[in-house]
Design a protein around this motif. Structure first.
Motif, PDB file in Angstrom:
ATOM      1  N   THR A  55       9.492  39.854  69.526  1.00 21.74           N
ATOM      2  CA  THR A  55       8.324  38.974  69.412  1.00 21.74           C
ATOM      3  C   THR A  55       7.737  38.673  70.798  1.00 21.74           C
ATOM      4  O   THR A  55       6.530  38.494  70.935  1.00 21.74           O
ATOM      5  CB  THR A  55       8.727  37.639  68.743  1.00 21.74           C
ATOM      6  N   MET A  56       8.602  38.640  71.793  1.00 19.75           N
ATOM      7  CA  MET A  56       8.142  38.311  73.148  1.00 19.75           C
ATOM      8  C   MET A  56       7.126  39.328  73.658  1.00 19.75           C
ATOM      9  O   MET A  56       6.108  38.967  74.221  1.00 19.75           O
ATOM     10  CB  MET A  56       9.348  38.250  74.079  1.00 19.75           C
ATOM     11  N   THR A  57       7.411  40.616  73.451  1.00 17.93           N
ATOM     12  CA  THR A  57       6.521  41.652  73.986  1.00 17.93           C
ATOM     13  C   THR A  57       5.605  42.219  72.901  1.00 17.93           C
ATOM     14  O   THR A  57       4.759  43.056  73.187  1.00 17.93           O
ATOM     15  CB  THR A  57       7.346  42.816  74.567  1.00 17.93           C
ATOM     16  N   LYS A  58       5.797  41.774  71.691  1.00 16.29           N
ATOM     17  CA  LYS A  58       5.019  42.243  70.543  1.00 16.29           C
ATOM     18  C   LYS A  58       5.088  43.745  70.355  1.00 16.29           C
ATOM     19  O   LYS A  58       4.118  44.374  69.938  1.00 16.29           O
ATOM     20  CB  LYS A  58       3.533  41.855  70.712  1.00 16.29           C
ATOM     21  N   GLN A  59       6.206  44.327  70.701  1.00 12.67           N
ATOM     22  CA  GLN A  59       6.356  45.747  70.412  1.00 12.67           C
ATOM     23  C   GLN A  59       7.817  46.111  70.225  1.00 12.67           C
ATOM     24  O   GLN A  59       8.706  45.313  70.522  1.00 12.67           O
ATOM     25  CB  GLN A  59       5.735  46.587  71.525  1.00 12.67           C
ATOM     26  N   LYS A  60       8.004  47.311  69.722  1.00  7.16           N
ATOM     27  CA  LYS A  60       9.372  47.787  69.556  1.00  7.16           C
ATOM     28  C   LYS A  60       9.899  48.223  70.913  1.00  7.16           C
ATOM     29  O   LYS A  60       9.207  48.888  71.673  1.00  7.16           O
ATOM     30  CB  LYS A  60       9.402  48.957  68.584  1.00  7.16           C
ATOM     31  N   HIS A  67      17.985  36.340  69.763  1.00  7.29           N
ATOM     32  CA  HIS A  67      17.770  35.003  69.220  1.00  7.29           C
ATOM     33  C   HIS A  67      16.851  35.188  68.017  1.00  7.29           C
ATOM     34  O   HIS A  67      15.806  35.796  68.137  1.00  7.29           O
ATOM     35  CB  HIS A  67      17.114  34.103  70.268  1.00  7.29           C
ATOM     36  N   GLY A  68      17.271  34.674  66.889  1.00 10.99           N
ATOM     37  CA  GLY A  68      16.497  34.947  65.688  1.00 10.99           C
ATOM     38  C   GLY A  68      16.219  33.714  64.868  1.00 10.99           C
ATOM     39  O   GLY A  68      16.818  32.649  65.073  1.00 10.99           O
ATOM     40  N   LYS A 125       2.256  32.922  72.634  1.00 10.59           N
ATOM     41  CA  LYS A 125       0.928  33.235  73.201  1.00 10.59           C
ATOM     42  C   LYS A 125      -0.077  32.098  72.984  1.00 10.59           C
ATOM     43  O   LYS A 125      -1.277  32.341  72.929  1.00 10.59           O
ATOM     44  CB  LYS A 125       0.338  34.537  72.636  1.00 10.59           C
ATOM     45  N   VAL A 126       0.417  30.891  72.851  1.00 12.73           N
ATOM     46  CA  VAL A 126      -0.529  29.771  72.818  1.00 12.73           C
ATOM     47  C   VAL A 126      -0.857  29.426  74.265  1.00 12.73           C
ATOM     48  O   VAL A 126      -0.062  29.676  75.162  1.00 12.73           O
ATOM     49  CB  VAL A 126       0.051  28.500  72.141  1.00 12.73           C
ATOM     50  N   ASN A 127      -2.013  28.911  74.507  1.00 17.03           N
ATOM     51  CA  ASN A 127      -2.242  28.409  75.848  1.00 17.03           C
ATOM     52  C   ASN A 127      -2.519  26.918  75.793  1.00 17.03           C
ATOM     53  O   ASN A 127      -3.029  26.384  74.805  1.00 17.03           O
ATOM     54  CB  ASN A 127      -3.324  29.205  76.587  1.00 17.03           C
ATOM     55  N   LEU A 128      -2.153  26.276  76.881  1.00 18.75           N
ATOM     56  CA  LEU A 128      -2.165  24.818  76.899  1.00 18.75           C
ATOM     57  C   LEU A 128      -3.542  24.237  76.628  1.00 18.75           C
ATOM     58  O   LEU A 128      -3.670  23.222  75.947  1.00 18.75           O
ATOM     59  CB  LEU A 128      -1.673  24.316  78.263  1.00 18.75           C
ATOM     60  N   GLU A 129      -4.557  24.903  77.128  1.00 21.01           N
ATOM     61  CA  GLU A 129      -5.921  24.407  76.916  1.00 21.01           C
ATOM     62  C   GLU A 129      -6.237  24.296  75.418  1.00 21.01           C
ATOM     63  O   GLU A 129      -6.698  23.279  74.946  1.00 21.01           O
ATOM     64  CB  GLU A 129      -6.934  25.336  77.592  1.00 21.01           C
ATOM     65  N   ASP A 130      -5.941  25.402  74.708  1.00 25.00           N
ATOM     66  CA  ASP A 130      -6.193  25.413  73.267  1.00 25.00           C
ATOM     67  C   ASP A 130      -5.382  24.337  72.559  1.00 25.00           C
ATOM     68  O   ASP A 130      -5.863  23.686  71.636  1.00 25.00           O
ATOM     69  CB  ASP A 130      -5.839  26.777  72.669  1.00 25.00           C
ATOM     70  N   TYR A 185      16.049  39.743  73.319  1.00 25.96           N
ATOM     71  CA  TYR A 185      15.247  40.152  72.167  1.00 25.96           C
ATOM     72  C   TYR A 185      15.042  38.978  71.203  1.00 25.96           C
ATOM     73  O   TYR A 185      16.007  38.383  70.741  1.00 25.96           O
ATOM     74  CB  TYR A 185      15.938  41.287  71.394  1.00 25.96           C
ATOM     75  N   TRP A 186      13.770  38.698  70.908  1.00 27.45           N
ATOM     76  CA  TRP A 186      13.437  37.654  69.939  1.00 27.45           C
ATOM     77  C   TRP A 186      13.088  38.312  68.619  1.00 27.45           C
ATOM     78  O   TRP A 186      12.140  39.102  68.538  1.00 27.45           O
ATOM     79  CB  TRP A 186      12.239  36.837  70.427  1.00 27.45           C
ATOM     80  N   LEU A 187      13.839  37.991  67.577  1.00 24.42           N
ATOM     81  CA  LEU A 187      13.592  38.582  66.256  1.00 24.42           C
ATOM     82  C   LEU A 187      13.186  37.491  65.276  1.00 24.42           C
ATOM     83  O   LEU A 187      13.847  36.448  65.199  1.00 24.42           O
ATOM     84  CB  LEU A 187      14.865  39.274  65.744  1.00 24.42           C
TER      85      LEU A 187
END
Length: 474
Positions: A6-11, A222-223, A155-160, A251-253
């Motif tokens: 999830t961190m890198t959004k790819q395999k 970590h899942g 991928k949230v940003n603080l401003e939003d 790895y975030w699953l």
RNA sequence: GCCGGGAUAGCCUAGAGGCGAGGCGGCGGACUGCAGAUCCGCUUUACGGGGGUUCAAAUCCCCCUCCCGGCUCCA
């Protein structure tokens, strides 16, 4: 082997930090209600991931926490008039029972928040020392803007976040995005002594504390469910990495939701099916099979029809294994192989390869179903086509299903050491009696024997080669 | 508004540039005292719509429609 991070959004290529060892931490439930299919989906998914890693030869150390004190537990306890501690105790016990029923292997360590208060306090103190935490009238908060990488997982940003203004501006918070590390107890709430007064830990800090305590400052997996990405896991990362300065998790699953008529199944929406309820109607293996027919990251639609499909599928595989088992009894020593044997052997060989390829590709259990049915088809076709099956190819087919059994946690009955020989002898005796009755055309009594055995979970089937029997597990 | 995930034969689920995907269900046949299981065949020109790139597009690019999730307690 590749896993989706999830961190890198790819395999990514899966390479644990230590050779041959995988350390994984799965976010467990907050124990204030019954376990539902949504939880089961997540925990079955990680169970299979764990089983597969073990199957591949890794030593797996698995930790799953229990949130046994938090706002929701207190609220629920107030509603029902129970003691929060007893309420948590009760549902924790139910959860473990449900997991056992679903054949989810136990975690190696099940740390509970209430038994790690001192560790949590020390963790918060470290954050204070490093300047990431501040005290206020109602507790201790983590100051999010001090951790510059905040948002890297979700991928949230603080401003939003601030614009959205949906973050609660708590009483003592400096900024709306800050979150509680320690909450001061209100009158009547459960509480523990701390340097900041009596109170309880915030929700996120427990996972940071307990995971690093048991798995170290950096570990592999970590899942949890998709709904934990924000804010739970985001906040955990901020705390932990602010504290240690190291990359915490490799790895975030995250698992997809279970959906009910287009909506997420959740406790708050009240549209959930509990595991207990489901187990009244379906076997644990049907539930597992239903879950595993879909990839763990995709949303899973819960429908009666879907579970029924899973049941039909599973029945077919049970029948296949029984067919093999029965055929084994009359199988021949393989003095030679014909075309049929080579064909079956090759199908099994290729299916095994496909199975591993599917599982190596981000634990794609849905894709792994295909080779399973390919073997089932091939072996059934072989058995109808060949008069004298060869023991060796049948053994290979059986071995294939044994691997599936180990990874998926199904077909358990078929690969157990059976000790019920007396029972089997009795069944054989009844079959003999019934056969005699059928010869005398006494079908009424013959059918009665068959019907009653069926009630006991034994199914008789008459074939040209005589009567065979199977256990019905569904 | 911002950030994601989707739409694949009657149904469910994979796949992600080129070999008729797997299953379920339905129908027909074989086997059968009945039931069950299994096999064989059919359902099968599958990829939301419209453009484009390419020798070749479910797959890549652009536009559109619809569905869902997150941004707030959640597995």
């Amino acid at each position: 082997m590749r896993v989706y991070n999830t961190m890198t959004k790819q395999k990514e290529e899966f390479k644990p930090l230590r050779e041959d060892e995988v350390r994984m931490y799965i976010c467990g439930p907050t124990v204030y209600d019954y376990t539902h299919l949504g939880h089961a989906r997540t925990y079955i998914a990680f169970d299979v991931i764990r089983r597969y890693l073990e199957h591949k030869g890794y030593s797996v150390l698995m930790v799953m926490n229990f949130t046994d004190i938090d706002d929701k537990i207190i609220r629920r306890a107030n509603e029902t008039g129970e003691d929060p501690k007893e309420l948590a105790e009760k549902f924790l016990k139910y959860f473990l029972e449900d997991m056992k029923a679903l054949k989810v292997k136990s975690a190696d360590i099940y740390p509970r928040v209430t038994e790690h208060i001192q560790d949590i306090i020390e963790f918060v103190e470290k954050l204070e020392e490093k300047g990431y935490a501040y005290g206020s009238s109602d507790g201790v908060y983590f100051e999010v803007r001090k951790y510059e990488k905040y948002g890297k997982l979700s991928k949230v940003n603080l401003e939003d976040l601030r614009k959205g203004a949906r973050v609660e501006p708590g009483e003592g918070k400096k900024n709306p995005e800050d979150f509680a590390l320690w909450k001061k107890a209100k009158p009547g709430e459960p509480k523990w002594e701390s340097p900041w007064g009596e109170g309880r830990p915030g929700w996120h800090i427990e996972c940071s504390t307990m995971s690093t305590k048991y798995l170290g400052e950096s570990f592999d997996i970590h899942g949890g469910g998709n709904d934990l990405i924000f804010p739970h896991h985001e906040n955990e990362i901020a705390q932990t990495e602010a504290c240690t300065g190291k990359e915490w998790v490799k790895y975030w699953l995250h698992t997809g939701f279970v959906m009910v008529s287009g909506e997420k199944m959740s406790k708050s929406l009240g549209n959930f099916v509990t595991i207990r309820e489901l187990l009244q109607r379906y076997s644990p293996e049907v539930i597992r099979f239903f879950v595993l027919q879909k990839h763990y990251r995709s949303p899973l639609d819960y429908t009666e029809e879907g579970i029924q499909h899973a049941k039909n599928n599973l029945e077919r595989l049970y029948n296949t294994i029984e067919n093999i088992r029965i055929a084994m009894e009359k199988a021949e020593i393989p003095f030679k192989w014909e075309k049929e044997e080579f064909k079956l052997y090759e199908t099994i060989r290729d299916a095994k390869k496909k199975l591993y390829e599917a599982m190596d590709d981000d634990f794609n259990t849905a894709e792994a179903m295909k080779p399973i049915f390919e073997v089932a088809n091939a072996v059934n076709a072989y058995l109808t086509r060949v008069e004298k099956p060869k023991e060796s190819v049948l053994r290979k087919a059986l071995e294939f299903f044994r691997i599936i059994s180990e990874i998926f946690g199904i077909f358990e009955e078929y690969f157990k050491e059976t000790k019920e020989t007396k029972e089997e002898e009795l069944i054989d005796l009844l079959i003999e009696v019934r056969s005699a009755l059928r010869k005398q055309k006494n079908f009424e009594l013959a059918d009665k024997i068959r019907a009653q055995l069926r009630e006991l979970g034994i199914q008789l089937e008459d074939t040209p080669q005589g009567t065979i029997w199977k256990r019905i597990n569904v």
